[in-house]
Design an enzyme around this catalytic site. Sequence first.
Site, PDB file in Angstrom:
ATOM      1  N   HIS A  96       0.885  -1.167   0.000  1.00 40.64           N
ATOM      2  CA  HIS A  96       0.000   0.000   0.000  1.00 40.64           C
ATOM      3  C   HIS A  96       0.921   1.214   0.000  1.00 40.64           C
ATOM      4  CE1 HIS A  96       0.941  -0.521   4.241  1.00 40.64           C
ATOM      5  NE2 HIS A  96       0.234   0.522   4.640  1.00 40.64           N
ATOM      6  N   HIS A  98       1.145   3.965   2.137  1.00 39.45           N
ATOM      7  CA  HIS A  98       1.478   4.772   3.311  1.00 39.45           C
ATOM      8  C   HIS A  98       2.974   5.080   3.278  1.00 39.45           C
ATOM      9  CE1 HIS A  98      -2.321   3.391   5.702  1.00 39.45           C
ATOM     10  NE2 HIS A  98      -2.581   4.369   4.843  1.00 39.45           N
ATOM     11  N   ASP A 100       5.429   4.970   5.121  1.00 42.79           N
ATOM     12  CA  ASP A 100       6.442   4.069   5.683  1.00 42.79           C
ATOM     13  C   ASP A 100       6.604   2.799   4.852  1.00 42.79           C
ATOM     14  OD1 ASP A 100       3.785   3.661   6.696  1.00 42.79           O
ATOM     15  OD2 ASP A 100       4.583   2.270   8.197  1.00 42.79           O
ATOM     16  N   HIS A 101       5.956   2.747   3.680  1.00 38.60           N
ATOM     17  CA  HIS A 101       6.072   1.587   2.790  1.00 38.60           C
ATOM     18  C   HIS A 101       6.500   1.956   1.369  1.00 38.60           C
ATOM     19  CE1 HIS A 101       4.240  -1.262   5.709  1.00 38.60           C
ATOM     20  NE2 HIS A 101       3.790  -0.115   6.197  1.00 38.60           N
ATOM     21  N   HIS A 185      -7.092  -1.735   6.413  1.00 33.07           N
ATOM     22  CA  HIS A 185      -6.071  -0.748   6.808  1.00 33.07           C
ATOM     23  C   HIS A 185      -5.944   0.310   5.712  1.00 33.07           C
ATOM     24  CE1 HIS A 185      -2.386   0.919   8.438  1.00 33.07           C
ATOM     25  NE2 HIS A 185      -1.806   0.740   7.265  1.00 33.07           N
ATOM     26  N   ASP A 207       0.552  -4.438   7.114  1.00 34.90           N
ATOM     27  CA  ASP A 207      -0.161  -3.609   8.104  1.00 34.90           C
ATOM     28  C   ASP A 207      -1.574  -4.099   8.421  1.00 34.90           C
ATOM     29  OD1 ASP A 207       2.051  -2.063   8.458  1.00 34.90           O
ATOM     30  OD2 ASP A 207       1.258  -0.253   7.516  1.00 34.90           O
ATOM     31  N   HIS A 252       5.250  -4.194  12.231  1.00 39.09           N
ATOM     32  CA  HIS A 252       5.724  -3.122  13.111  1.00 39.09           C
ATOM     33  C   HIS A 252       5.761  -3.582  14.568  1.00 39.09           C
ATOM     34  CE1 HIS A 252       5.569  -0.411   9.709  1.00 39.09           C
ATOM     35  NE2 HIS A 252       4.263  -0.380   9.641  1.00 39.09           N
TER      36      HIS A 252
END
Length: 268
Positions: A96, A98, A100-101, A185, A207, A252
Amino acid sequence: MTDTKVYLLDGGSLVLDGFHVFWNRGPGGEVRFPVYSILVEHAEGRFLIDTGFDYDHVMKVLPFEKPIQSKEQTIPGALGLLGLEPKDVGVVINSHFHFDHCGGNKYFPHAKKICHKSEVAQACNPQPFEHLGYSDLSFSVEAAEARGATSQLLAGTTRQNSTFEGVEGNVDLAKGVKLIATPGHSIGHYSLLVEFQTRRPILFTIDAAYTQKSLETLCQAAFHIDPVAGVESMRLVKKLAEDHDAELMFSHDMENFLAYRTGTQFYG
Ligand code: 5PN
Ligand code: ZN
Ligand code: ZN
Protein backbone atom coordinates in the site's frame (compact mmCIF):
# COMPACT_ATOMS: atom_id res chain seq x y z
CA MET A 1 16.99 -24.27 -9.79
CA THR A 2 17.87 -21.73 -7.10
CA ASP A 3 15.98 -22.03 -3.82
CA THR A 4 13.76 -19.15 -2.79
CA LYS A 5 15.36 -16.84 -0.23
CA VAL A 6 13.83 -13.96 1.72
CA TYR A 7 15.92 -11.09 3.08
CA LEU A 8 14.47 -8.47 5.42
CA LEU A 9 15.82 -4.97 4.75
CA ASP A 10 15.93 -3.14 8.09
CA GLY A 11 14.62 0.37 7.43
CA GLY A 12 14.97 1.99 10.85
CA SER A 13 12.21 2.89 13.28
CA LEU A 14 9.43 5.36 14.10
CA VAL A 15 7.32 6.27 17.12
CA LEU A 16 3.54 6.24 17.53
CA ASP A 17 1.29 6.52 20.56
CA GLY A 18 0.04 3.17 21.84
CA PHE A 19 -3.55 4.19 21.09
CA HIS A 20 -2.62 4.50 17.42
CA VAL A 21 -0.90 1.11 17.34
CA PHE A 22 -3.81 -0.50 19.25
CA TRP A 23 -6.96 1.39 18.21
CA ASN A 24 -9.29 2.22 21.12
CA ARG A 25 -7.40 -0.17 23.33
CA GLY A 26 -3.89 1.15 24.01
CA PRO A 27 -2.31 1.48 26.50
CA GLY A 28 -1.09 4.94 25.54
CA GLY A 29 2.49 6.12 25.59
CA GLU A 30 5.34 6.14 23.10
CA VAL A 31 5.83 2.93 21.13
CA ARG A 32 8.96 2.71 18.95
CA PHE A 33 8.42 0.24 16.13
CA PRO A 34 10.52 -1.13 13.24
CA VAL A 35 10.01 -0.55 9.53
CA TYR A 36 11.38 -3.05 7.03
CA SER A 37 11.10 -4.15 3.41
CA ILE A 38 11.06 -7.69 2.03
CA LEU A 39 13.43 -8.87 -0.71
CA VAL A 40 12.47 -12.16 -2.36
CA GLU A 41 15.16 -13.92 -4.38
CA HIS A 42 13.36 -16.37 -6.63
CA ALA A 43 14.20 -18.44 -9.68
CA GLU A 44 11.76 -16.22 -11.62
CA GLY A 45 13.33 -12.94 -10.48
CA ARG A 46 14.17 -10.58 -7.64
CA PHE A 47 11.10 -8.99 -6.02
CA LEU A 48 11.11 -6.12 -3.51
CA ILE A 49 7.98 -5.68 -1.45
CA ASP A 50 7.79 -2.17 0.03
CA THR A 51 10.58 0.40 0.35
CA GLY A 52 10.38 1.83 3.89
CA PHE A 53 10.26 5.50 4.88
CA ASP A 54 12.28 8.46 3.66
CA TYR A 55 14.01 10.10 6.64
CA ASP A 56 13.86 13.64 5.24
CA HIS A 57 10.15 13.28 4.44
CA VAL A 58 9.33 12.14 7.97
CA MET A 59 11.42 14.93 9.53
CA LYS A 60 9.61 17.47 7.36
CA VAL A 61 6.02 16.20 7.60
CA LEU A 62 5.83 13.90 10.67
CA PRO A 63 8.80 14.81 12.91
CA PHE A 64 6.69 13.73 15.94
CA GLU A 65 7.24 10.13 14.77
CA LYS A 66 10.92 10.61 15.75
CA PRO A 67 12.55 8.69 12.87
CA ILE A 68 15.78 6.83 13.40
CA GLN A 69 17.50 5.58 10.23
CA SER A 70 21.19 4.95 9.72
CA LYS A 71 22.81 4.98 6.29
CA GLU A 72 22.65 1.18 6.27
CA GLN A 73 18.90 1.41 6.96
CA THR A 74 18.16 3.38 3.78
CA ILE A 75 17.10 1.26 0.81
CA PRO A 76 20.41 1.70 -1.06
CA GLY A 77 22.29 1.06 2.18
CA ALA A 78 20.36 -2.10 3.08
CA LEU A 79 20.73 -3.48 -0.45
CA GLY A 80 24.43 -2.58 -0.28
CA LEU A 81 24.87 -4.92 2.71
CA LEU A 82 23.87 -7.71 0.30
CA GLY A 83 26.20 -6.51 -2.47
CA LEU A 84 23.22 -5.21 -4.43
CA GLU A 85 22.12 -1.89 -5.88
CA PRO A 86 18.61 -0.67 -6.66
CA LYS A 87 19.20 -1.40 -10.36
CA ASP A 88 19.55 -5.10 -9.49
CA VAL A 89 15.89 -5.24 -8.41
CA GLY A 90 13.58 -6.00 -11.32
CA VAL A 91 10.14 -5.76 -9.70
CA VAL A 92 8.88 -3.49 -6.89
CA ILE A 93 5.54 -4.26 -5.27
CA ASN A 94 3.91 -1.88 -2.78
CA SER A 95 1.63 -3.46 -0.17
CA HIS A 96 0.00 0.00 0.00
CA PHE A 97 1.20 3.59 -0.30
CA HIS A 98 1.48 4.77 3.31
CA PHE A 99 4.67 6.78 3.67
CA ASP A 100 6.44 4.07 5.68
CA HIS A 101 6.07 1.59 2.79
CA CYS A 102 6.93 3.65 -0.32
CA GLY A 103 9.64 6.12 0.75
CA GLY A 104 12.38 4.37 -1.23
CA ASN A 105 10.39 3.80 -4.43
CA LYS A 106 12.22 6.79 -5.95
CA TYR A 107 15.35 4.62 -6.27
CA PHE A 108 13.65 2.24 -8.72
CA PRO A 109 12.74 4.16 -11.88
CA HIS A 110 13.89 1.17 -13.97
CA ALA A 111 11.81 -1.47 -12.15
CA LYS A 112 8.44 -2.93 -13.04
CA LYS A 113 5.97 -1.73 -10.40
CA ILE A 114 2.89 -3.49 -9.06
CA CYS A 115 0.20 -2.47 -6.57
CA HIS A 116 -3.51 -2.95 -5.98
CA LYS A 117 -5.48 -1.17 -8.68
CA SER A 118 -7.21 1.09 -6.12
CA GLU A 119 -4.14 2.32 -4.23
CA VAL A 120 -2.74 4.95 -6.61
CA ALA A 121 -6.18 6.58 -6.96
CA GLN A 122 -6.52 6.62 -3.16
CA ALA A 123 -3.12 8.33 -2.78
CA CYS A 124 -4.25 10.86 -5.40
CA ASN A 125 -7.52 11.58 -3.59
CA PRO A 126 -7.38 10.29 0.01
CA GLN A 127 -10.07 10.68 2.64
CA PRO A 128 -9.31 13.67 4.91
CA PHE A 129 -8.16 11.34 7.70
CA GLU A 130 -5.73 9.58 5.33
CA HIS A 131 -3.68 12.63 4.30
CA LEU A 132 -0.79 12.00 6.66
CA GLY A 133 -0.61 8.31 5.77
CA TYR A 134 -0.50 9.13 2.05
CA SER A 135 1.89 12.08 2.46
CA ASP A 136 5.00 10.78 0.67
CA LEU A 137 4.04 11.05 -2.99
CA SER A 138 7.56 10.71 -4.41
CA PHE A 139 6.63 7.24 -5.71
CA SER A 140 4.39 8.57 -8.47
CA VAL A 141 4.30 11.57 -10.79
CA GLU A 142 0.56 10.99 -11.12
CA ALA A 143 -0.01 11.14 -7.33
CA ALA A 144 2.41 14.04 -6.78
CA GLU A 145 0.70 16.06 -9.50
CA ALA A 146 -2.76 15.24 -8.18
CA ARG A 147 -1.79 16.43 -4.69
CA GLY A 148 0.29 19.46 -5.69
CA ALA A 149 3.43 17.83 -4.33
CA THR A 150 5.70 17.68 -7.39
CA SER A 151 8.54 19.17 -5.32
CA GLN A 152 8.80 15.72 -3.68
CA LEU A 153 9.76 14.07 -6.97
CA LEU A 154 13.36 13.02 -7.46
CA ALA A 155 14.95 14.13 -10.73
CA GLY A 156 14.55 11.28 -13.18
CA THR A 157 11.07 10.27 -11.98
CA THR A 158 8.72 10.43 -14.95
CA ARG A 159 5.09 9.55 -15.49
CA GLN A 160 6.32 6.58 -17.55
CA ASN A 161 8.77 5.16 -15.03
CA SER A 162 6.46 5.66 -12.03
CA THR A 163 3.43 3.97 -13.55
CA PHE A 164 2.06 0.91 -11.76
CA GLU A 165 0.48 -2.25 -13.01
CA GLY A 166 -2.77 -2.40 -11.01
CA VAL A 167 -3.89 -5.82 -9.79
CA GLU A 168 -6.79 -7.08 -7.69
CA GLY A 169 -7.67 -10.11 -5.60
CA ASN A 170 -4.99 -12.62 -4.70
CA VAL A 171 -2.05 -12.59 -7.13
CA ASP A 172 0.76 -15.05 -7.79
CA LEU A 173 3.91 -12.97 -8.26
CA ALA A 174 5.92 -16.13 -8.91
CA LYS A 175 5.58 -19.79 -7.99
CA GLY A 176 5.01 -19.87 -4.21
CA VAL A 177 5.03 -16.05 -3.84
CA LYS A 178 1.49 -14.79 -3.39
CA LEU A 179 -0.10 -11.41 -2.64
CA ILE A 180 -3.11 -11.85 -0.36
CA ALA A 181 -5.78 -9.15 -0.56
CA THR A 182 -6.29 -7.82 2.99
CA PRO A 183 -8.21 -4.54 2.69
CA GLY A 184 -9.27 -2.41 5.63
CA HIS A 185 -6.07 -0.75 6.81
CA SER A 186 -5.97 0.77 3.32
CA ILE A 187 -8.31 0.31 0.39
CA GLY A 188 -5.99 -1.96 -1.58
CA HIS A 189 -3.78 -3.43 1.13
CA TYR A 190 -1.85 -6.63 0.42
CA SER A 191 -0.24 -9.17 2.73
CA LEU A 192 2.38 -11.61 1.39
CA LEU A 193 2.72 -15.40 1.56
CA VAL A 194 6.06 -16.95 0.60
CA GLU A 195 6.64 -20.70 0.26
CA PHE A 196 10.08 -22.29 0.37
CA GLN A 197 11.67 -25.53 -0.80
CA THR A 198 12.95 -26.59 2.62
CA ARG A 199 11.15 -24.69 5.39
CA ARG A 200 7.66 -23.58 6.51
CA PRO A 201 5.99 -20.79 4.54
CA ILE A 202 6.11 -17.26 5.92
CA LEU A 203 2.99 -15.09 5.97
CA PHE A 204 3.86 -11.40 6.20
CA THR A 205 0.81 -9.65 7.60
CA ILE A 206 2.18 -6.24 6.60
CA ASP A 207 -0.16 -3.61 8.10
CA ALA A 208 -3.20 -5.89 8.40
CA ALA A 209 -1.64 -6.61 11.82
CA TYR A 210 1.12 -4.31 13.09
CA THR A 211 2.05 -6.72 15.90
CA GLN A 212 1.47 -10.24 17.22
CA LYS A 213 -0.75 -8.77 19.94
CA SER A 214 -2.76 -6.96 17.25
CA LEU A 215 -3.65 -10.28 15.62
CA GLU A 216 -4.23 -12.12 18.90
CA THR A 217 -6.69 -9.45 20.05
CA LEU A 218 -8.02 -8.60 16.55
CA CYS A 219 -7.03 -5.02 17.41
CA GLN A 220 -6.00 -3.07 14.32
CA ALA A 221 -4.12 0.22 14.13
CA ALA A 222 -6.04 3.50 14.36
CA PHE A 223 -5.28 4.17 10.67
CA HIS A 224 -7.80 2.50 8.37
CA ILE A 225 -10.29 3.11 5.58
CA ASP A 226 -12.69 0.34 6.71
CA PRO A 227 -12.20 -1.10 10.20
CA VAL A 228 -14.80 -3.85 9.72
CA ALA A 229 -12.95 -5.05 6.62
CA GLY A 230 -9.78 -4.77 8.70
CA VAL A 231 -11.11 -7.26 11.25
CA GLU A 232 -12.17 -9.63 8.44
CA SER A 233 -8.67 -9.38 6.96
CA MET A 234 -7.12 -10.26 10.34
CA ARG A 235 -9.38 -13.33 10.58
CA LEU A 236 -8.31 -14.32 7.04
CA VAL A 237 -4.62 -13.93 7.91
CA LYS A 238 -5.07 -16.16 10.97
CA LYS A 239 -6.87 -18.83 8.94
CA LEU A 240 -4.31 -18.79 6.12
CA ALA A 241 -1.45 -19.14 8.58
CA GLU A 242 -3.16 -22.18 10.10
CA ASP A 243 -4.07 -23.75 6.74
CA HIS A 244 -0.52 -23.34 5.38
CA ASP A 245 1.27 -23.97 8.70
CA ALA A 246 2.93 -20.62 7.99
CA GLU A 247 5.15 -18.64 10.33
CA LEU A 248 3.60 -15.21 10.87
CA MET A 249 5.76 -12.12 10.60
CA PHE A 250 4.41 -8.73 11.62
CA SER A 251 5.17 -5.33 10.08
CA HIS A 252 5.72 -3.12 13.11
CA ASP A 253 6.40 -5.35 16.14
CA MET A 254 9.70 -4.39 17.79
CA GLU A 255 9.84 -7.33 20.20
CA ASN A 256 9.42 -9.86 17.38
CA PHE A 257 11.56 -7.89 14.92
CA LEU A 258 14.57 -8.07 17.21
CA ALA A 259 14.55 -11.85 16.66
CA TYR A 260 14.04 -11.65 12.88
CA ARG A 261 16.96 -12.26 10.49
CA THR A 262 18.21 -9.06 8.84
CA GLY A 263 21.28 -7.99 6.86
CA THR A 264 22.99 -10.95 5.20
CA GLN A 265 20.99 -13.48 7.23
CA PHE A 266 18.01 -14.83 5.30
CA TYR A 267 15.04 -17.19 5.34
CA GLY A 268 15.09 -20.12 2.95
C1 5PN B 1 3.51 5.03 10.92
C2 5PN B 1 2.29 5.72 10.47
N1 5PN B 1 2.05 6.93 10.92
C3 5PN B 1 0.94 7.62 10.50
C4 5PN B 1 0.09 7.01 9.64
C5 5PN B 1 -1.12 7.48 9.05
O1 5PN B 1 -1.64 8.58 9.21
O2 5PN B 1 -1.63 6.53 8.26
C6 5PN B 1 -0.76 5.38 8.29
C7 5PN B 1 0.32 5.76 9.19
C8 5PN B 1 1.43 5.09 9.60
O3 5PN B 1 1.68 3.86 9.14
ZN1 ZN C 1 0.00 1.43 6.57
ZN1 ZN D 1 3.13 0.54 8.06
